[in-house]
Write a protein that holds these residues in place. Structure first.
Motif, mmCIF file in Angstrom:
data_model
loop_
_atom_site.group_PDB
_atom_site.id
_atom_site.type_symbol
_atom_site.label_atom_id
_atom_site.label_comp_id
_atom_site.label_asym_id
_atom_site.label_seq_id
_atom_site.Cartn_x
_atom_site.Cartn_y
_atom_site.Cartn_z
ATOM 1 N N GLY A 1 -2.680 4.024 30.785
ATOM 2 C CA GLY A 1 -3.195 5.188 31.510
ATOM 3 C C GLY A 1 -2.088 5.958 32.208
ATOM 4 O O GLY A 1 -2.106 7.185 32.256
ATOM 5 N N ILE A 2 -1.109 5.233 32.735
ATOM 6 C CA ILE A 2 -0.006 5.896 33.451
ATOM 7 C C ILE A 2 0.849 6.734 32.489
ATOM 8 O O ILE A 2 1.355 7.786 32.860
ATOM 9 N N GLY B 1 -12.382 -3.180 35.144
ATOM 10 C CA GLY B 1 -11.283 -2.301 34.700
ATOM 11 C C GLY B 1 -11.123 -1.116 35.642
ATOM 12 O O GLY B 1 -10.008 -0.787 36.063
ATOM 13 N N GLY B 2 -12.238 -0.482 35.968
ATOM 14 C CA GLY B 2 -12.205 0.690 36.851
ATOM 15 C C GLY B 2 -11.717 0.325 38.250
ATOM 16 O O GLY B 2 -10.890 1.041 38.831
ATOM 17 N N LEU B 3 -12.232 -0.805 38.785
ATOM 18 C CA LEU B 3 -11.814 -1.231 40.131
ATOM 19 C C LEU B 3 -10.333 -1.580 40.159
ATOM 20 O O LEU B 3 -9.623 -1.206 41.096
ATOM 21 N N SER B 4 -9.875 -2.295 39.124
ATOM 22 C CA SER B 4 -8.445 -2.657 39.078
ATOM 23 C C SER B 4 -7.590 -1.403 39.078
ATOM 24 O O SER B 4 -6.557 -1.333 39.760
ATOM 25 N N SER B 5 -8.034 -0.406 38.296
ATOM 26 C CA SER B 5 -7.220 0.816 38.209
ATOM 27 C C SER B 5 -7.269 1.582 39.527
ATOM 28 O O SER B 5 -6.279 2.213 39.915
ATOM 29 N N ALA B 6 -8.404 1.508 40.238
ATOM 30 C CA ALA B 6 -8.501 2.188 41.535
ATOM 31 C C ALA B 6 -7.567 1.512 42.545
ATOM 32 O O ALA B 6 -6.899 2.192 43.341
ATOM 33 N N ILE B 7 -7.511 0.183 42.487
ATOM 34 C CA ILE B 7 -6.614 -0.547 43.397
ATOM 35 C C ILE B 7 -5.149 -0.232 43.044
ATOM 36 O O ILE B 7 -4.324 -0.001 43.924
ATOM 37 N N ALA C 1 -9.864 1.104 32.742
ATOM 38 C CA ALA C 1 -8.633 0.933 33.529
ATOM 39 C C ALA C 1 -7.673 2.108 33.331
ATOM 40 O O ALA C 1 -6.857 2.402 34.196
ATOM 41 N N THR C 2 -7.799 2.803 32.196
ATOM 42 C CA THR C 2 -6.904 3.955 31.974
ATOM 43 C C THR C 2 -7.236 5.112 32.929
ATOM 44 O O THR C 2 -6.371 5.952 33.195
ATOM 45 N N THR C 3 -8.486 5.135 33.444
ATOM 46 C CA THR C 3 -8.884 6.290 34.271
ATOM 47 C C THR C 3 -8.056 6.361 35.557
ATOM 48 O O THR C 3 -7.495 7.405 35.866
ATOM 49 N N GLY C 4 -8.012 5.254 36.290
ATOM 50 C CA GLY C 4 -7.201 5.235 37.520
ATOM 51 C C GLY C 4 -5.726 5.369 37.204
ATOM 52 O O GLY C 4 -4.979 6.050 37.910
#
Lengths: 503, 147
Positions: free
Chosen positions: A265-266, A117-123, A310-313
């Protein structure tokens, strides 16, 4: 290509890696402690970053942000007490697995899902933010005013259970931002003769008070909280990565939930808790053939954890491009960004491109570091989560005082923090959310500047001038839509309560 | 929560009216935006108070923690103790004031495990000293300024 290499090389310097590690470890510990949130962690760490360069500071804070969200899953899985509100959905299936003696499996899935989730949001951050920042070039004073109003209205309607209270909180935050010298005339506004108030009300001490001290005061109500004891040493076999069967079983849920998390997240104000519950409900809909769902299914954990990380990124995307944070934690990150001399918008991707991309790449690496550190620390997180509230109360109180004092070695900042601490506590007791107030304080100057410029430029009725541009129309429509839909939802809820009461 | 919403709503209206009056002397552009905000706050406050008279509408947005006002005694005592410790820190030094605060919180919070609490407090203060005083050079006073 050279720029990309320079960014990656900078992100991998020993100092930046150590900042990532520090942020991840602190975030994990704060997230794992029930009651302590990512907001509190970022607010407390913010003063410590003042002596750092902006890249190191933002890498530390963003690493802390993502790992605090993940850290909440430990106490949710081990103790059935979510460390953060974003992990509440994880507690359902996670604790059920722990009771079955499979806590290692639950942690493994939670870690893998959080990392994905975190990596997807960073990408997504790296892919969406640069083109979206072009939009900010089309913004004039009126558009910035409506953008600020949109941010406050959305966070106001989403962050608290009561729309009107959320909007009141946001409006009061904007009003607070007007305290101090008027930038145009130099006239002191609402300072009541206090010299210290001429510089305005400090954002960082206010945030520390609203999120940290208020939490310590809230914990004082129940200083001897008892948490269910579970022996984490009997939780099945430890593995770093999920098995092939576990991967196959959860992969669709993880990808779907990651996308949901990024989108939520957006949206301004919709943080990890809304993301995780939405993804959990979607996973439930797609798991009709899974009899374990809600009773210890790894799909439940995967949905909640991949979405909340995923909401973080996702929350950082509008923060960097338009200056509108996607979550309360991102609102504090926006404060950190401004305090370190950076202004959100297109310049972050042109003039300060090295800074922005290094932070984004650092955020991406931090998500990987988080997975390894989390799996290494998982056996000890139960101990961390069970730290007595009495210790946490004194720790948070002392750190709030020292943190606010260290901003400018000024006791006035500490008094500001104390005042906002008690205000924050009373707000929480009466159902007012602090997040809209914080966002109001950040976006207030932007809204006022846009409003004043629009008034000065207006050739005729001010309101007509302010909605003359198509972007303004879109923003006004979004404001009406967000407030209208929240009002409609609340009215439906009230009618439902009426019907239930009649029955 | 009904009476709380009414009190908060009325207090905000009165507060905004007072600040509106205060802003009378300000230059026109300096008072314009704050006044717009006061109107918005008053509008929402009226809605908030008005909602309390509608059946079941006031149910949303309940507060955190215990509902009984008696649970607020400990937090308020802790806040007063912290404020006093802060005031005392100018005379007895920051670290001594924080140690005294930790001791004062023992009866307020009803701490049972004294040894563990004392150990954790000492570790915390040493960590604060190491990070803020040694590394970040924050001028926190270790001993009373008179000594």
């Amino acid at each position: 290509m050279d720029t990309l290499l320079a960014v990656v090389a900078d992100a991998f310097t020993p100092f930046h890696l150590s900042m990532m590690l520090a942020g991840v470890v602190i975030g994990l510990i704060i997230g794992a402690m029930p009651g302590l949130s990512s907001n509190l962690g970022i607010a407390l760490m913010l003063p410590m970053t003042f002596g750092m360069d902006p890249i190191s500071a933002l890498i530390l804070l963003t690493s802390l942000y993502t790992s605090a969200i993940y850290g909440g899953s430990f106490s949710a899985i081990l103790l059935h007490t979510p460390g953060t509100s974003a992990s509440a959905a994880t507690a359902i299936d996670g604790f059920a697995l722990t009771r079955k003696g499979e806590f290692n499996k639950a942690i493994r899935i939670s870690t893998f899902a959080s990392v994905v989730g975190g990596l997807s949001s960073a990408i997504a951050l790296l892919a969406i933010a640069p083109p979206l920042s072009l939009l900010s070039l089309k913004f004039g004073p009126a558009e910035y005013f409506w953008l600020a109003v949109f941010g406050i209205s959305v966070i106001g309607t989403l962050a608290s259970g009561n729309m009107i209270k959320g909007l009141v909180s946001g409006a009061v935050g904007v009003a607070i931002s007007t305290v101090g010298l008027d930038l145009d005339s130099g006239y002191p506004r609402f300072t009541f003769g206090f010299y210290d108030l001429q510089g305005g009300i400090g954002f960082v001490p206010a945030v520390i008070g609203l999120f940290s001290l208020s939490q310590a005061l809230l914990m004082c109500e129940k200083p001897h909280n008892t948490i269910q004891e579970v022996d984490p040493t009997s939780g099945g076999k430890w593995r770093l990565l999920p098995t092939w069967a576990e991967l196959k079983f959860t992969q669709a849920t993880i990808w779907r939930s990651s996308i949901i998390g990024i989108i939520i997240g957006i949206l301004p104000g919709a943080g990890g808790d809304i993301g995780s519950w939405t993804a959990y409900n979607e996973a439930k809909r797609f798991s009709k053939n899974d009899p374990d769902f809600g009773k210890g299914s790894i799909r439940g954990i995967a949905a909640s954890e991949s979405a909340n990380n995923a909401t973080t990124g996702g929350a950082i995307i509008p923060l960097l491009t338009l200056g509108i944070p996607g979550s309360p934690s991102a609102a504090i990150l926006l404060g950190a960004l401004v305090l370190h001399g950076m202004q959100p918008g297109r310049t972050l991707f042109t003039e300060h491109a090295h800074f922005t991309y290094t932070v984004c790449v650092g955020f991406l690496i931090a998500n990987l570091v988080m997975g390894f550190v989390g799996m290494a620390m998982c056996r000890y997180m139960g101990v961390v989560a069970r730290l007595p509230n009495t210790i946490l109360i004194i720790a948070v109180t002392v750190l709030s005082i020292v943190g606010s004092y260290s901003l400018g070695n000024n006791i006035y900042d500490v008094y500001t923090m104390m005042a906002f601490g008690i205000i924050g506590y009373l707000m929480r007791k009466t159902g007012f959310s602090a997040a809209p107030m914080v966002l109001g304080m950040i976006l207030g100057p932007l809204a006022e500047q846009g409003f004043r410029q629009a008034v000065q430029l207006a050739d005729g009725p001010v309101l007509l001038h302010m909605v003359a541009n198509p972007i303004s129309w879109v923003l006004v429509s979004l404001i009406v839509l967000s407030v209208g839909s929240a009002a409609w939802l609340e009215l439906s809820r009230s009618k439902l309560t009426d019907v239930m009461a009649e029955k | 929560m009904l009476w709380v919403n009414r009190i908060v709503g009325v207090a905000l209206i009165v507060f905004c009216a007072a600040l509106w009056q205060i802003s009378d002397d300000y230059p026109e552009m300096a008072r314009l935006f704050p006044r717009v905000m006061f109107v918005i706050i008053v509008f929402f406050s009226v809605l908030m108070v008005g909602r309390t008279f509608l059946p079941a509408a006031a149910a949303g947005g309940s507060g955190e923690g215990g509902a009984n006002p008696a649970v607020m005694v400990r937090p308020i005592l802790a806040f007063v103790a912290t404020s006093l410790a802060l005031a005392a820190s100018s005379y007895i030094g920051f670290f001594l004031a924080m140690a005294v605060l930790a001791a004062v919180l023992v009866p307020i919070l009803g701490i049972r495990s004294l040894r563990w609490y004392a150990f954790a407090t000492v570790v915390l203060l040493v960590a604060v000293y190491a990070i803020f005083v040694v590394v970040l050079n924050v001028p926190l006073t270790l001993r009373p300024p008179v000594l």
